[in-house]
Write a protein that holds these residues in place. Sequence first.
Motif, PDB file in Angstrom:
ATOM      1  N   THR A   1       8.102   5.484  45.907  1.00  0.00           N
ATOM      2  CA  THR A   1       8.043   4.861  44.575  1.00  0.00           C
ATOM      3  C   THR A   1       8.088   5.932  43.491  1.00  0.00           C
ATOM      4  O   THR A   1       7.640   7.060  43.686  1.00  0.00           O
ATOM      5  N   PRO A   2       8.630   5.559  42.324  1.00  0.00           N
ATOM      6  CA  PRO A   2       8.620   6.513  41.216  1.00  0.00           C
ATOM      7  C   PRO A   2       7.263   6.524  40.518  1.00  0.00           C
ATOM      8  O   PRO A   2       6.577   5.504  40.454  1.00  0.00           O
ATOM      9  N   VAL A   3       6.885   7.693  40.021  1.00  0.00           N
ATOM     10  CA  VAL A   3       5.615   7.840  39.323  1.00  0.00           C
ATOM     11  C   VAL A   3       5.845   8.702  38.084  1.00  0.00           C
ATOM     12  O   VAL A   3       6.556   9.709  38.152  1.00  0.00           O
TER      13      VAL A   3
ATOM     14  N   SER B   1      10.795   9.930  43.531  1.00  0.00           N
ATOM     15  CA  SER B   1      10.518   9.237  44.779  1.00  0.00           C
ATOM     16  C   SER B   1       9.356   9.959  45.444  1.00  0.00           C
ATOM     17  O   SER B   1       9.544  10.958  46.135  1.00  0.00           O
TER      18      SER B   1
ATOM     19  N   THR C   1      -0.254   5.374  45.010  1.00  0.00           N
ATOM     20  CA  THR C   1       1.070   4.779  45.122  1.00  0.00           C
ATOM     21  C   THR C   1       1.594   4.945  46.542  1.00  0.00           C
ATOM     22  O   THR C   1       0.959   5.601  47.367  1.00  0.00           O
ATOM     23  N   GLU C   2       2.731   4.358  46.792  1.00  0.00           N
ATOM     24  CA  GLU C   2       3.314   4.434  48.129  1.00  0.00           C
ATOM     25  C   GLU C   2       4.510   5.380  48.141  1.00  0.00           C
ATOM     26  O   GLU C   2       5.193   5.566  47.131  1.00  0.00           O
ATOM     27  N   THR C   3       4.752   5.946  49.293  1.00  0.00           N
ATOM     28  CA  THR C   3       5.901   6.835  49.473  1.00  0.00           C
ATOM     29  C   THR C   3       7.187   6.144  49.021  1.00  0.00           C
ATOM     30  O   THR C   3       7.414   4.972  49.349  1.00  0.00           O
TER      31      THR C   3
END
Lengths: 111, 113
Positions: free
Chosen positions: B17-19, B80, B13-15
């Motif tokens: 973004t929620p996971v 985040s 994922t990218e910095t």
Amino acid sequence: KNEVEQSPQNLTAQEGEFITINCSYSVGISALHWLQQHPGGGIVSLFMLSSGKKKHGRLIATINIQEKHSSLHITASHPRDSAVYICAVSWYGGSQGNLIFGKGTKLSVKP
Amino acid sequence: DAGITQSPRHKVTETGTPVTLRCHQTENHRYMYWYRQDPGHGLRLIHYSYGVKDTDKGEVSDGYSVSRSKTEDFLLTLESATSSQTSVYFCAIGYGGNTGELFFGEGSRLTVL
């Protein structure tokens, strides 16, 4: 500071050799765990002990509470024993599941 | 073997973004735990749960939240994601108590770019 120390960090052995992995800790504990982690794999609990000695197949775990020390022995080692072995302690005052883990000993057994 | 399933097993994922990582058990254990494993460190506890809607922080809880609305599911959320949260995350279940044995999932490898 590291409250759980394992030695050696890395260990290479020939098939059939007797292997010992050591774990020393500095806190009061209620139990000590030995875990096994194969490359890229999950973690399996091998032993949980609070005194004395336990044996499962070719694996033996011992603990000396007074000396704050535990050993994991593997007799007649085999290449399939190659894995990271992790020592962890359940410490007095720790919350449920807040084990203190060692950094692991990477064992490689050559055929 | 204890029935523990983690999903996803791998995620990039990218910095920012929620996971959300999910841990699902079929063993009806009361206690569930999230750990992270990083090179040079031992496993470290992020959060744990001792019952439905009962959770508590572990050693490295900053940047993470958890929820447990059912006995069988324990969710770990990174609101985040940051690059420092790149890690392998392990879920574990147990009976609780300082002498309880733990059973671990297969791990979820998260990469934050």
